[in-house]
Scaffold this motif. Structure first.
Motif, short mmCIF file in Angstrom:
data_model
loop_
_atom_site.label_atom_id
_atom_site.label_comp_id
_atom_site.label_asym_id
_atom_site.label_seq_id
_atom_site.Cartn_x
_atom_site.Cartn_y
_atom_site.Cartn_z
N TRP A 44 42.22 40.56 56.45
CA TRP A 44 43.12 39.47 55.61
C TRP A 44 42.73 40.18 54.14
O TRP A 44 43.58 39.88 53.47
N SER A 45 41.56 40.75 53.95
CA SER A 45 41.62 41.22 52.52
C SER A 45 42.39 42.27 52.05
O SER A 45 42.77 42.51 51.07
N ALA A 102 38.77 37.80 51.38
CA ALA A 102 39.25 36.73 52.32
C ALA A 102 38.40 35.51 51.98
O ALA A 102 37.00 35.73 51.65
N VAL A 130 48.98 32.53 54.25
CA VAL A 130 47.96 32.08 55.28
C VAL A 130 48.36 30.91 56.02
O VAL A 130 48.48 29.79 55.28
N LEU A 148 45.73 40.57 51.58
CA LEU A 148 45.92 39.63 50.31
C LEU A 148 45.75 40.06 49.19
O LEU A 148 46.05 39.74 48.16
N ASP A 208 42.44 33.14 56.99
CA ASP A 208 41.75 34.11 56.47
C ASP A 208 40.23 33.59 56.11
O ASP A 208 39.42 34.45 55.88
N GLN A 210 38.89 33.24 49.79
CA GLN A 210 38.83 32.55 48.40
C GLN A 210 39.55 31.35 48.24
O GLN A 210 39.97 30.89 49.13
N LYS A 244 41.84 30.26 46.38
CA LYS A 244 43.46 30.31 46.28
C LYS A 244 43.79 31.53 47.11
O LYS A 244 43.14 32.54 46.82
N VAL A 245 45.09 31.37 47.72
CA VAL A 245 45.68 32.48 48.33
C VAL A 245 47.10 32.41 47.92
O VAL A 245 47.70 31.49 47.55
N GLN A 272 42.75 40.56 47.93
CA GLN A 272 41.68 39.91 47.22
C GLN A 272 40.81 39.51 48.36
O GLN A 272 41.27 39.63 49.71
#
Length: 360
Positions: free
Chosen positions: A258-259, A266, A276, A262, A232, A268, A270-271, A264
């Motif tokens: 990806w956003s 992409a 990922v 997830l 991501d 960041q 932490k995922v 959130q």
């Protein structure tokens, strides 16, 4: 490269699933290495040039918001027709979803012959997590089932952002577990089950292999990852050279994809755990792997890094980087020499994984 009606149709579908950079953010022109300007068109394999122009002629919606994503799904061309007999038959089924998740639609291709156990492939379609349909790849899976004398199961996983992680992964895992649990009825050899996917489907296949390992649910013999979407951070916190990722899937689409998955932005710190593949700390214990990607593909660096990590984890791994090739090149121009060589490479890995005798 002369385009046939089939090739042109494939290119149109690929354009719908893998939008071009045009209409997205500007990239600032050609990159300069030394004194020579580098552009993707100068690096293209000559046989892929017309296919690249066809993709670039249809711009990405701007902005690529949820309304645009829904419009892209509605505007996708009709799926190709299922191949008639003697091609392997297609059986659509609804199977139980993972605990707490809805039932999943699958297409079972080539089942029914129970005189001997055969290998199986769970195939996962691409589309950046946000578009794409199981129906689009059924004819190709029929051909795969016929060529390898195997059973192929397509999974109609839920798309994002409507279904966020782990929803799409759980749909894929439910399909994989169903194949394993019903192997006797399907005529499948439990020791020869592989996963395969392209782009986002390749990313989900990689997630699925990791989940199957960690849950100790299904022992896989192989994962075939075709230009997989693994990280991501690509396009968000990790940029690529200007001449990479401009034909087919691009940075803008990758961030949105990806956003959407997830839930959130992409990139960041932490995922969600297991979401990922490139961020998974331990790659040991994964099955034999093939990773193939074009040198102009947005994913080329992340795929090379993932392959290196697999090798370092002791996983039998083959990496193929096809020079002058963009994202989805083998789908858009399947008859190009570079596309034929690409297909031969991943098929060789799959044959090696299927070569051992069926389990008793």
């Amino acid at each position: 490269m002369n385009f046939t009606r089939r090739t042109a149709g494939a290119a149109a579908l690929a354009t719908a699933l893998m939008p071009s950079l045009l209409g997205a953010r500007e990239r600032g022109g050609a990159a300069v290495l030394g004194k020579a300007a580098v552009t993707p068109m100068t690096l293209l394999d000559p046989e892929l040039r017309d296919g690249a122009k066809l993709i670039l002629a249809q711009p990405l919606p701007d902005p690529l918001d949820h309304a645009a994503i829904v419009a892209m799904r509605k505007a996708a061309p009709p799926p190709p027709e299922i191949l008639p007999a003697p091609a392997p038959a297609v059986d659509f089924r609804m199977i139980p979803g993972s605990h707490g998740h809805p039932p999943v639609k699958v297409a079972v291709i080539g089942a029914g012959r129970k005189t001997e156990l055969r290998p199986a492939v769970l195939h996962i379609h691409g589309g950046g997590f946000i578009v794409g349909r199981m129906a689009d790849t059924i004819p190709a899976s029929q051909q795969l089932a016929q060529e390898f004398d195997c059973i192929v199961v397509e999974v109609d996983y839920r798309l994002s952002p409507e279904a966020r992680f782990p929803g799409p992964l759980e749909d894929c895992h439910a399909a994989l577990a169903w194949v394993h649990e019903n192997a006797d009825d399907l005529g499948v050899d439990r020791a020869r089950i592989a996963v395969k996917g392209e782009s986002a489907g390749g990313g989900l296949a990689a997630m699925l292999a990791l989940a199957a390992r960690d849950r100790r649910s299904v022992p896989l013999c192989c994962q075939i990852l075709i230009y997989p979407m693994l990280d991501d951070r690509t396009g968000s916190t990790r940029r690529v050279p200007d001449f990479i990722g401009t034909i087919g899937w691009n940075e803008t689409g990758n961030v949105v994809g990806w956003s959407s998955l997830l839930g959130q932005p992409a990139g960041q710190t932490k995922v969600p755990a297991g979401a990922v593949p490139a961020r998974m700390p331990n790659l040991e214990g994964l099955p034999r792997t093939f990773i193939g990607v074009g040198s102009l593909d947005l994913f080329v660096e992340e795929d090379m890094i993932y392959a290196q990590r697999l090798v370092q984890a002791g996983v039998p791994t083959e990496l193929l980087v096809s020079p002058g090739a963009f994202h989805g090149f083998d789908f858009v121009v399947p008859d190009a020499n570079v596309s034929r060589a690409f297909a031969s490479a991943w098929k060789r890995t799959l044959r090696m994984a299927f070569a051992r005798p069926a389990a008793a």
